[in-house]
Design a protein around this motif. Structure first.
Motif, PDB file in Angstrom:
ATOM      1  N   ILE A 364       0.841  -1.202   0.000  1.00  0.00           N
ATOM      2  CA  ILE A 364       0.000   0.000   0.000  1.00  0.00           C
ATOM      3  C   ILE A 364       0.874   1.249   0.000  1.00  0.00           C
ATOM      4  N   GLU A 365       1.921   1.230   0.796  1.00  0.00           N
ATOM      5  CA  GLU A 365       2.808   2.398   0.816  1.00  0.00           C
ATOM      6  C   GLU A 365       3.454   2.615  -0.549  1.00  0.00           C
ATOM      7  N   ALA A 366       3.814   1.530  -1.186  1.00  0.00           N
ATOM      8  CA  ALA A 366       4.450   1.654  -2.511  1.00  0.00           C
ATOM      9  C   ALA A 366       3.482   2.256  -3.522  1.00  0.00           C
ATOM     10  N   VAL A 367       2.233   1.842  -3.454  1.00  0.00           N
ATOM     11  CA  VAL A 367       1.250   2.402  -4.401  1.00  0.00           C
ATOM     12  C   VAL A 367       0.964   3.853  -4.030  1.00  0.00           C
ATOM     13  N   GLU A 368       0.868   4.122  -2.746  1.00  0.00           N
ATOM     14  CA  GLU A 368       0.639   5.510  -2.314  1.00  0.00           C
ATOM     15  C   GLU A 368       1.747   6.431  -2.814  1.00  0.00           C
ATOM     16  N   ALA A 369       2.922   5.856  -2.962  1.00  0.00           N
ATOM     17  CA  ALA A 369       4.068   6.671  -3.391  1.00  0.00           C
ATOM     18  C   ALA A 369       4.068   6.940  -4.894  1.00  0.00           C
ATOM     19  N   MET A 370       3.216   6.270  -5.619  1.00  0.00           N
ATOM     20  CA  MET A 370       3.191   6.473  -7.069  1.00  0.00           C
ATOM     21  C   MET A 370       2.590   7.835  -7.404  1.00  0.00           C
ATOM     22  N   THR A 371       3.031   8.386  -8.502  1.00  0.00           N
ATOM     23  CA  THR A 371       2.448   9.653  -8.960  1.00  0.00           C
ATOM     24  C   THR A 371       2.056   9.515 -10.428  1.00  0.00           C
ATOM     25  N   ASP A 372       2.968   9.904 -11.317  1.00  0.00           N
ATOM     26  CA  ASP A 372       2.614   9.867 -12.737  1.00  0.00           C
ATOM     27  C   ASP A 372       2.893   8.503 -13.357  1.00  0.00           C
ATOM     28  N   MET A 373       1.992   8.097 -14.210  1.00  0.00           N
ATOM     29  CA  MET A 373       2.130   6.819 -14.913  1.00  0.00           C
ATOM     30  C   MET A 373       2.026   7.118 -16.406  1.00  0.00           C
ATOM     31  N   PRO A 374       2.970   6.663 -17.175  1.00  0.00           N
ATOM     32  CA  PRO A 374       2.964   7.017 -18.599  1.00  0.00           C
ATOM     33  C   PRO A 374       1.963   6.190 -19.400  1.00  0.00           C
ATOM     34  N   ALA A 383      -2.209   8.208 -20.049  1.00  0.00           N
ATOM     35  CA  ALA A 383      -1.398   8.505 -18.873  1.00  0.00           C
ATOM     36  C   ALA A 383      -2.300   8.765 -17.667  1.00  0.00           C
ATOM     37  N   LYS A 384      -1.734   8.538 -16.490  1.00  0.00           N
ATOM     38  CA  LYS A 384      -2.503   8.727 -15.256  1.00  0.00           C
ATOM     39  C   LYS A 384      -1.654   9.476 -14.235  1.00  0.00           C
ATOM     40  N   ARG A 385      -2.333  10.037 -13.269  1.00  0.00           N
ATOM     41  CA  ARG A 385      -1.634  10.634 -12.126  1.00  0.00           C
ATOM     42  C   ARG A 385      -2.327  10.156 -10.858  1.00  0.00           C
ATOM     43  N   PHE A 386      -1.559   9.462 -10.029  1.00  0.00           N
ATOM     44  CA  PHE A 386      -2.161   8.906  -8.818  1.00  0.00           C
ATOM     45  C   PHE A 386      -1.945   9.848  -7.647  1.00  0.00           C
ATOM     46  N   ASN A 387      -2.990   9.980  -6.842  1.00  0.00           N
ATOM     47  CA  ASN A 387      -2.904  10.794  -5.629  1.00  0.00           C
ATOM     48  C   ASN A 387      -2.839   9.840  -4.437  1.00  0.00           C
ATOM     49  N   GLY A 388      -1.660   9.712  -3.865  1.00  0.00           N
ATOM     50  CA  GLY A 388      -1.455   8.760  -2.769  1.00  0.00           C
ATOM     51  C   GLY A 388      -2.256   9.095  -1.525  1.00  0.00           C
ATOM     52  N   LYS A 389      -2.559  10.366  -1.359  1.00  0.00           N
ATOM     53  CA  LYS A 389      -3.305  10.753  -0.165  1.00  0.00           C
ATOM     54  C   LYS A 389      -4.764  10.313  -0.255  1.00  0.00           C
ATOM     55  N   THR A 390      -5.352  10.499  -1.436  1.00  0.00           N
ATOM     56  CA  THR A 390      -6.780  10.170  -1.579  1.00  0.00           C
ATOM     57  C   THR A 390      -6.997   8.775  -2.158  1.00  0.00           C
ATOM     58  N   HIS A 391      -5.907   8.097  -2.512  1.00  0.00           N
ATOM     59  CA  HIS A 391      -5.980   6.741  -3.079  1.00  0.00           C
ATOM     60  C   HIS A 391      -6.747   6.697  -4.405  1.00  0.00           C
TER      61      HIS A 391
END
Lengths: 431, 488
Positions: A364-374, A383-391
């Motif tokens: 979960i921490e590793a996914v929370e740490a993700m941001t931009d995905m190409p 492309a996506k942008r993940f918000n680790g705070k809001t999941h």
């Protein structure tokens, strides 16, 4: 589709440091660790697939299943996750929230899966997520619901593979206001699903200088709509519709009969006609109207190599139908979420050095740490942008226009169009 | 080598079979329950179902009028079977098949416990719900007897009796009749309609195994036949539907007659061949089938205050479903009883002195069997067409995912036939045709039964008027159910 990300799956440094330190410690200081690690590595990663096999979600469930199996076949053919093959353990939740919670419990206590995944219908997510939190099993949903980002759920529940309805709806407003018109009449079913659209879009169109001139709520059990159309104000420039259920084709037909050849611009969500062939009799009236699509059903002129490979893997042709039956139109606007979520699970497990259920928090921490995905083979929708705070993940939305019975791409929103202020921060919750 | 030549042989056959199935599907496409997005039912709602419904009702009404004009004895000649030829019968073959059925039963239970947790990939839910409950009931009612071959208790019962020299010592209390079967039918219907997860392989294995043990115990206590005739739901269910077959073996002769001729074989229609409890069982076969369909309509969901577009799941309405099931059956028995009693009173002001209401229900109940079977076929045909494909895939992969016994590698399950108006129209009309045919046959049977009570045409016709109203109204109900928007 063409926006390139600035970062690629960037986990937080401390996560990597922690994982590296843990790996070093395990490899050198505990004699039996090597044997344990060996036995772990020979076992498959078990992913509990909470699938709508029966109930109102069954038609979506069939395509979610097909996409999931295709994604797992791809991941396994490329070496699996951390050298381990992926095994899917499917359980039918009956599109039933209570049953959904039981299924999550089975994953955690009977099947001992590494995580639970795949839920579409938001009421099932809402019913299942608390149990996932109690049992401390990561729960990756593919639902579009705003529940996750709203803060109503928990740290174990994430939605990294599909955008939520709030971001989808608000991202439509700029195009609607600038291209179709500023005076909008909304027609929606009178329950939570329709209310979400009403509330999110009303706020978004006002920010663009437009107004909702009329809100027409249709009772869910309504099967004829002719009495509602006269309520549409004459100065309406755009009709925004998001009807669902068995009467939706009747709605389209009656709307066509009401307006004839003179109509305002019409914009709808493809949810109404997901998996329906647009060349079906009675849908001619939709020619020239616009739809939101999570992922364009028809292969577009600028089709990416990723979409091409994704279609081939799942078995979908260029019209969005099954390669084995051209009448079997896929739930193409939504099902990519399963594919992308599984690739995020893979990325998260690899980034965290995931070994077994004891590492669930690390995942979960590793996914929370993700941001931009190409935009890539892992993310064929874009492309996506993940918000680790809001999941919650954010991504491009597509507006297509019906042209000769096909949905042709008219506009791609930016990711920025879909963003809204954080409503929660799950990272502050302890595991 | 054996497998490869086997699969080669079957590969081409299976593909041909699939083409045939696709052709059938394109002709017979019915609708599954409403989904969150547009579904087959969406296309149904664009059809002129009102016109179709009126036509169906008129057909049943005309049948009633024609029967009134039919000379006495005309119908009897139609219903009387004709012997075709004698059928060989080998006890060894029968025993072997019973043993095979017993082994197959435990194989399915084992797969339910240990196999895939996906109900559409596990042989137990597919075998029980799709093959057995949906398809074989149709086969039993239309083509040939399957239950007498596949009954999973025959082999175990005889094996236990022989190995333990067990003697059946208890007599079945006459006053119990087949009322326990009425309870087991309600329990099974409740499990089918109200249980939150009847497809779950492990759950299903436990339920089936529990019922199997319960039944075997009962059979050992009271005897195989006694238990089968008074308690065991599937034996009775299949036996009643089996009586609708046009072809059947009687005294080793293969006989052919109008559907329902077997109902009248043992005794005269007026005497009837069943107790009141068995008659109630038959009425419930229709009541359960009718409620399983009605419970998906917007009408019912609105009644129990459920939004059909936001269906909360089976768990949320267990008690409503069970209550509705009970009410539907009580209502059917009450209305049916009232109407045949009214007809009886109207036909003869003295006849009621000789026949009690119970006698009338016992006599007339079997006339509803064709409607019950028609509802079963019309209701389950859509699911069968889709889930039948999963059965084929499951059989294809019985030897593992790398071996395709039926040559179905790369085959994808489809429900494309629910997504086009042309196919949906044909499917709906097929379902409707089934329902109307069932009612026409029921009208014929009821008229024939009435002929046993009354000795002139006028009395017979008068006695049938309330029942005629029932048949016409039920035709409308059946077609309305097919056309109604559904959720849940």
């Amino acid at each position: 589709m063409t926006n390139q990300p600035k970062k690629i799956l960037t986990p937080r440094r401390q996560v990597i440091k922690g994982i590296a330190a843990g790996a070093a410690l395990g490899a050198t200081s505990i004699p039996l660790w090597g044997r344990y690690a060996q036995s772990q590595s020979s076992e498959p990663i078990k992913i509990g697939f909470q699938v709508h096999r029966t109930g109102i979600g069954a038609a979506y469930g069939r395509w979610y299943d097909r996409t999931t199996m295709a994604a797992v076949a791809k991941i396994n053919s490329e070496g699996g996750i951390n050298g381990r093959q992926v095994e899917i353990v499917s359980e039918d939740d009956g599109t039933d929230p209570k049953r959904g919670a039981e299924v999550v419990e089975k994953f955690a206590t009977q099947h001992n899966t590494d995580l639970a995944f795949g839920t579409l219908f938001s009421h099932v997510v809402y019913g299942s997520a608390p149990r996932a939190g109690e049992l401390k099993i990561p729960y990756f949903v593919v639902s579009e619901g705003h529940h996750v980002a709203s803060g109503a759920l928990n740290r174990y529940t994430m939605q990294p593979g599909i955008t939520d309805v709030k971001s989808q709806v608000q991202a439509m407003a700029p195009y609607v206001a600038s291209t179709l018109g500023k005076k909008v009449t909304m027609i929606y079913p009178d329950f939570a699903f329709g209310h979400d659209h009403r509330d999110y879009f009303s706020a978004a169109i006002e920010r663009e200088g437009g107004t909702v001139v009329e809100k027409i709520a249709i009772p869910p059990t309504e099967t004829s709509f002719t009495k509602y159309f006269p309520k549409i104000p004459r100065d309406t420039e755009v009709i925004y519709h998001v009807m669902v259920g068995p009467a939706v084709l009747t709605f389209v037909k009656e709307m066509g009969e009401f307006f004839g050849s003179s109509r305002p611009e019409i914009f709808g969500f493809i949810d109404s006609l997901e998996a329906v062939d647009l060349s079906s009799p009675g849908l001619e009236f939709l020619e020239g109207t616009y739809f939101w699509e999570g992922n364009p059903r028809y292969a577009q002129a600028n089709q990416s190599e990723y979409d091409k490979a994704y279609r081939a893997a799942v078995g979908v042709d260029n019209n969005g139908a099954s390669v084995s039956d051209s009448k079997d139109v896929a739930t193409y606007a939504h099902m990519f979420g399963c594919w992308e979520t599984l690739h995020i699970v893979k990325a998260g497990m690899e980034a965290s050095g995931y070994r077994g259920t004891g590492d669930r928090a690390k995942l979960i921490e590793a996914v929370e740490a993700m941001t931009d995905m190409p935009h890539s083979h892992a993310h064929p929708q874009g492309a996506k942008r993940f918000n680790g705070k809001t999941h919650q993940v954010f991504g491009h939305q597509y507006i297509t226009r019906v042209s000769n019975g096909r949905l042709e791409l008219a506009h791609t929103t930016s990711i920025e169009d879909t963003l809204y202020p954080d409503e929660t921060d799950y990272t502050t919750q302890s595991f | 080598m054996v497998i490869s030549s086997f699969s080669f042989g079957f590969a081409s056959m299976a593909r041909l079979g699939l083409i045939a199935i696709a052709a059938v599907i394109s002709v017979l496409c019915p609708m599954r329950s409403a989904l969150a997005h547009a579904s087959g039912q969406s296309f149904v709602m664009l059809l002129p179902t009102g016109v179709y419904t009126v036509t169906g009702v008129i057909v049943v009404g005309l049948t009633i009028v024609l029967l009134a004009a039919t000379p006495p004895g005309g119908l009897s000649r139609l219903i009387k079977p004709r012997a075709l030829f004698s059928m060989p019968r080998s006890r060894r073959v029968i025993r072997f098949i019973h043993a095979l059925a017993g082994v197959g039963f435990f194989f399915l239970i084992m797969r339910g416990v240990q196999g895939s947790t996906d109900p559409l990939r596990n042989p137990l839910p597919l075998g029980f719900w799709v093959v057995f409950w949906m398809a074989l009931v149709m086969v039993e009612g239309l083509l040939f007897s399957v239950w007498s071959w596949l009954n999973p208790w025959v082999f175990a019962y005889h094996l236990m009796r022989r190995t333990t020299r067990w003697q059946v010592k208890r007599d079945w209390p006459r006053r119990w009749g087949a009322w326990p079967a009425v309870i087991t039918l309600f329990a099974f219907a409740g499990f089918t309609l109200a249980d939150p997860a009847p497809n779950d392989p492990l759950h299903l294995a436990r339920v089936i195994m529990g019922y199997w043990l319960f039944t075997l115990t009962g059979m050992l206590l009271f005897g195989f036949r006694t238990w089968s005739r008074h308690v065991e739901v599937f034996s009775l269910f299949f036996a009643w539907f089996g009586r609708l077959r046009m072809l059947s073996v009687k005294q080793r002769q293969l006989c052919l007659g109008l559907p329902g001729w077997q109902i009248f074989q043992l005794k005269t229609p007026a005497q009837a061949n069943t107790g009141l409890s068995s008659a109630i069982f038959v009425l419930m076969m229709l009541g359960v089938g009718s409620f399983d369909g009605f419970n998906e309509t917007f009408f019912w969901l609105g009644w129990i205050n459920v939004n059909p577009l936001d269906f909360p799941g089976r768990s949320a309405i267990i008690f409503q479903t069970l209550g509705g099931l009970l009410l539907a059956n009580l209502l059917l028995v009450a209305v049916f009883g009232m109407l045949i009693w009214l007809g009886h009173l109207a036909a003869s002001d003295t006849a009621y002195l000789h026949h009690r209401l119970a006698d009338l229900i016992r006599a007339y109940a079997p006339s509803l069997l064709p409607i019950a079977l028609a509802y079963h076929i019309a209701h389950y045909l859509p699911s069968l067409l889709v889930d039948g494909q999963y059965v084929l895939l499951m059989m294809d992969g019985l030897m593992g995912s790398d071996v395709h016994l039926l040559g179905l590698g790369g085959f994808h399950v489809t429900d494309g036939f629910f997504k086009h108006q042309d196919t949906v129209r044909i499917i709906w009309l097929t379902q409707a045709g089934c329902v109307v045919t069932g009612h026409v046959l029921s009208v014929l049977l009821a008229h024939h039964i009435a002929g046993g009570f009354y000795h002139n045409r006028w009395e017979t016709m008068i006695s049938q008027m309330p029942l005629a109203f029932f048949m016409v109204a039920y035709t409308w109900l059946g077609l309305w159910l097919l056309a109604s928007p559904k959720g849940g």
